[in-house]
Design a protein around this motif. Structure first.
Motif, PDB file in Angstrom:
ATOM      1  N   ALA A  92      -3.693   0.419 -12.756  1.00  0.00           N
ATOM      2  CA  ALA A  92      -3.818   1.785 -13.260  1.00  0.00           C
ATOM      3  C   ALA A  92      -5.130   2.424 -12.822  1.00  0.00           C
ATOM      4  N   ASP A  93      -6.196   1.644 -12.837  1.00  0.00           N
ATOM      5  CA  ASP A  93      -7.490   2.168 -12.376  1.00  0.00           C
ATOM      6  C   ASP A  93      -7.418   2.536 -10.898  1.00  0.00           C
ATOM      7  N   GLU A  94      -6.812   1.671 -10.118  1.00  0.00           N
ATOM      8  CA  GLU A  94      -6.696   1.926  -8.679  1.00  0.00           C
ATOM      9  C   GLU A  94      -5.841   3.168  -8.410  1.00  0.00           C
ATOM     10  N   LEU A  95      -4.772   3.332  -9.185  1.00  0.00           N
ATOM     11  CA  LEU A  95      -3.850   4.445  -8.958  1.00  0.00           C
ATOM     12  C   LEU A  95      -4.341   5.750  -9.579  1.00  0.00           C
ATOM     13  N   ASP A  96      -5.408   5.677 -10.364  1.00  0.00           N
ATOM     14  CA  ASP A  96      -6.034   6.863 -10.956  1.00  0.00           C
ATOM     15  C   ASP A  96      -5.048   7.632 -11.836  1.00  0.00           C
ATOM     16  N   ALA A  97      -4.324   6.891 -12.680  1.00  0.00           N
ATOM     17  CA  ALA A  97      -3.394   7.519 -13.611  1.00  0.00           C
ATOM     18  C   ALA A  97      -4.157   8.236 -14.718  1.00  0.00           C
ATOM     19  N   THR A  98      -3.670   9.401 -15.105  1.00  0.00           N
ATOM     20  CA  THR A  98      -4.306  10.142 -16.205  1.00  0.00           C
ATOM     21  C   THR A  98      -4.154   9.390 -17.511  1.00  0.00           C
ATOM     22  N   GLU A  99      -2.965   8.867 -17.757  1.00  0.00           N
ATOM     23  CA  GLU A  99      -2.703   8.073 -18.954  1.00  0.00           C
ATOM     24  C   GLU A  99      -1.819   6.903 -18.568  1.00  0.00           C
ATOM     25  N   ASP A 153       0.812  -1.218   0.000  1.00  0.00           N
ATOM     26  CA  ASP A 153       0.000   0.000   0.000  1.00  0.00           C
ATOM     27  C   ASP A 153       0.845   1.267   0.000  1.00  0.00           C
ATOM     28  N   GLU A 154       1.930   1.291   0.771  1.00  0.00           N
ATOM     29  CA  GLU A 154       2.750   2.503   0.833  1.00  0.00           C
ATOM     30  C   GLU A 154       3.335   2.837  -0.537  1.00  0.00           C
ATOM     31  N   SER A 155       3.735   1.806  -1.266  1.00  0.00           N
ATOM     32  CA  SER A 155       4.277   2.035  -2.600  1.00  0.00           C
ATOM     33  C   SER A 155       3.174   2.446  -3.571  1.00  0.00           C
ATOM     34  N   ARG A 156       2.009   1.842  -3.442  1.00  0.00           N
ATOM     35  CA  ARG A 156       0.889   2.232  -4.300  1.00  0.00           C
ATOM     36  C   ARG A 156       0.546   3.709  -4.108  1.00  0.00           C
ATOM     37  N   ALA A 157       0.608   4.159  -2.876  1.00  0.00           N
ATOM     38  CA  ALA A 157       0.299   5.561  -2.597  1.00  0.00           C
ATOM     39  C   ALA A 157       1.294   6.482  -3.297  1.00  0.00           C
ATOM     40  N   ARG A 158       2.556   6.090  -3.344  1.00  0.00           N
ATOM     41  CA  ARG A 158       3.569   6.915  -4.000  1.00  0.00           C
ATOM     42  C   ARG A 158       3.390   6.919  -5.514  1.00  0.00           C
ATOM     43  N   LEU A 159       2.924   5.804  -6.080  1.00  0.00           N
ATOM     44  CA  LEU A 159       2.742   5.690  -7.522  1.00  0.00           C
ATOM     45  C   LEU A 159       1.448   6.342  -8.014  1.00  0.00           C
ATOM     46  N   ALA A 160       0.558   6.686  -7.090  1.00  0.00           N
ATOM     47  CA  ALA A 160      -0.788   7.148  -7.458  1.00  0.00           C
ATOM     48  C   ALA A 160      -0.774   8.545  -8.065  1.00  0.00           C
ATOM     49  N   ASP A 161      -1.841   8.803  -8.829  1.00  0.00           N
ATOM     50  CA  ASP A 161      -2.150  10.134  -9.364  1.00  0.00           C
ATOM     51  C   ASP A 161      -1.088  10.654 -10.327  1.00  0.00           C
ATOM     52  N   ALA A 162      -0.515   9.778 -11.113  1.00  0.00           N
ATOM     53  CA  ALA A 162       0.493  10.192 -12.086  1.00  0.00           C
ATOM     54  C   ALA A 162      -0.160  10.729 -13.359  1.00  0.00           C
ATOM     55  N   ASP A 163       0.521  11.655 -14.004  1.00  0.00           N
ATOM     56  CA  ASP A 163       0.081  12.100 -15.329  1.00  0.00           C
ATOM     57  C   ASP A 163       0.295  10.993 -16.357  1.00  0.00           C
ATOM     58  N   LEU A 164       1.379  10.228 -16.166  1.00  0.00           N
ATOM     59  CA  LEU A 164       1.666   9.089 -17.033  1.00  0.00           C
ATOM     60  C   LEU A 164       2.166   7.947 -16.173  1.00  0.00           C
ATOM     61  N   LEU A 165       1.543   6.784 -16.335  1.00  0.00           N
ATOM     62  CA  LEU A 165       1.954   5.565 -15.642  1.00  0.00           C
ATOM     63  C   LEU A 165       2.479   4.581 -16.675  1.00  0.00           C
ATOM     64  N   LEU A 166       3.701   4.113 -16.474  1.00  0.00           N
ATOM     65  CA  LEU A 166       4.275   3.051 -17.294  1.00  0.00           C
ATOM     66  C   LEU A 166       4.237   1.783 -16.462  1.00  0.00           C
ATOM     67  N   ALA A 167       3.397   0.825 -16.863  1.00  0.00           N
ATOM     68  CA  ALA A 167       3.125  -0.342 -16.034  1.00  0.00           C
ATOM     69  C   ALA A 167       3.575  -1.625 -16.715  1.00  0.00           C
ATOM     70  N   ASP A 168       4.287  -2.436 -15.965  1.00  0.00           N
ATOM     71  CA  ASP A 168       4.748  -3.751 -16.419  1.00  0.00           C
ATOM     72  C   ASP A 168       3.539  -4.622 -16.764  1.00  0.00           C
ATOM     73  N   ALA A 169       3.534  -5.158 -17.998  1.00  0.00           N
ATOM     74  CA  ALA A 169       2.428  -6.026 -18.427  1.00  0.00           C
ATOM     75  C   ALA A 169       2.986  -7.052 -19.393  1.00  0.00           C
TER      76      ALA A 169
END
Length: 272
Positions: A236-243, A180-196
């Protein structure tokens, strides 16, 4: 900040050497592919550049993209496809600060910073600087934070870069099981690059199957080390990334899905 995706593939890249699967064949026929992971971030205010992970494809990535050589680099973990491009520092740099986490890995008995320092002790141009996870530091005019993620058995980190009102979040190599602590830091980004690394359906081919299933039983982790496409989009949905762009993509995607949205390809560029 200007973000250029130099490499969006996994450790074998796409097309994979010696592979004639439909996806690798389509990549060759259409002249599109994914080299090993790396991201270039330019600070438009200071005109400094930061490299996130040093791909073994470093040379070709910088020949193919109109970006400056970095003023500093970050290393998220010690796997070959994220680290071994640092050897390209020979004769290209007089001084390249390399930032990596200083947390001791129980598996190796040393930190990422220690491993980088030891592996490249012959390169005088590299100055390795250990950084404490979850504590921000400054480089290239950015506020940077290494964020612990889940990539067993080694320690691994995502990265958050912030400048004025812009925020870039990179999950690094990770399963869906980010704390959770890391998720909080990753949240609300203008751009999220996510491992998939693969579609959830491909988990049936992994010896360990999948993990972190959603309420419908869809695995959000492929094996134990990487997110599925579905897991990355759920995060990405949980972190509320813009893109969101999906990276570290393998050739395990079917050919008709492998280059479709929101999977990234090399050379994409974003201004935040």
């Amino acid at each position: 900040m200007e973000v250029t995706l130099l490499g969006t593939g996994d450790t074998t890249g796409t097309p994979t050497v010696g592979c004639d699967c439909d996806t690798c064949t389509a990549a060759r026929e259409n002249g599109v592919g994914r080299s090993r992971f790396s991201v270039h971030v330019r600070n438009e205010r200071t005109d400094e550049s930061l490299l996130v992970d040093a791909s073994p494809d470093f040379r070709q990535q910088f020949l193919d993209n109109d970006v400056a050589l970095p003023d500093a680099a970050l290393v998220t973990h010690i796997h070959f496809d994220h680290l071994d491009g640092l050897g390209n520092a020979f004769r290209l740099f007089s001084d390249l600060p390399v930032h990596a986490a200083n947390e001791i890995d129980p598996k190796t008995g040393e930190s990422v910073a220690d491993t980088v320092r030891g592996k490249y002790d012959y390169l005088d141009a590299l100055s390795v600087q250990g950084q404490r996870p979850l504590e921000s530091f400054s480089t290239c005019g950015f506020d940077v934070t290494f964020v612990p993620v889940s990539h067993p058995p080694l320690v691994c980190y995502g990265v958050v870069l912030e400048d004025d009102d812009a925020k870039l979040a990179i999950t690094g190599d990770t399963s869906y099981g980010i704390k959770d602590e890391s998720r909080a830091r990753l949240a609300d980004a203008d751009l999220l690059l996510a491992d998939a690394i693969a579609p959830a359906a491909f988990c049936e081919h992994h010896p360990l199957g999948g993990d972190h299933h959603d309420v419908d039983g869809t695995p959000r982790t492929f094996g134990t080390k990487h997110m599925t496409r579905e897991g990355a989009l759920s995060l990405a949905d949980e972190l509320d990334a813009t893109e969101t762009r999906l990276v570290h993509v393998s050739h395990f995607f079917p050919a008709d899905e492998a280059f479709a949205e929101p999977l990234a390809v090399d050379g994409e560029r974003y201004v935040l």
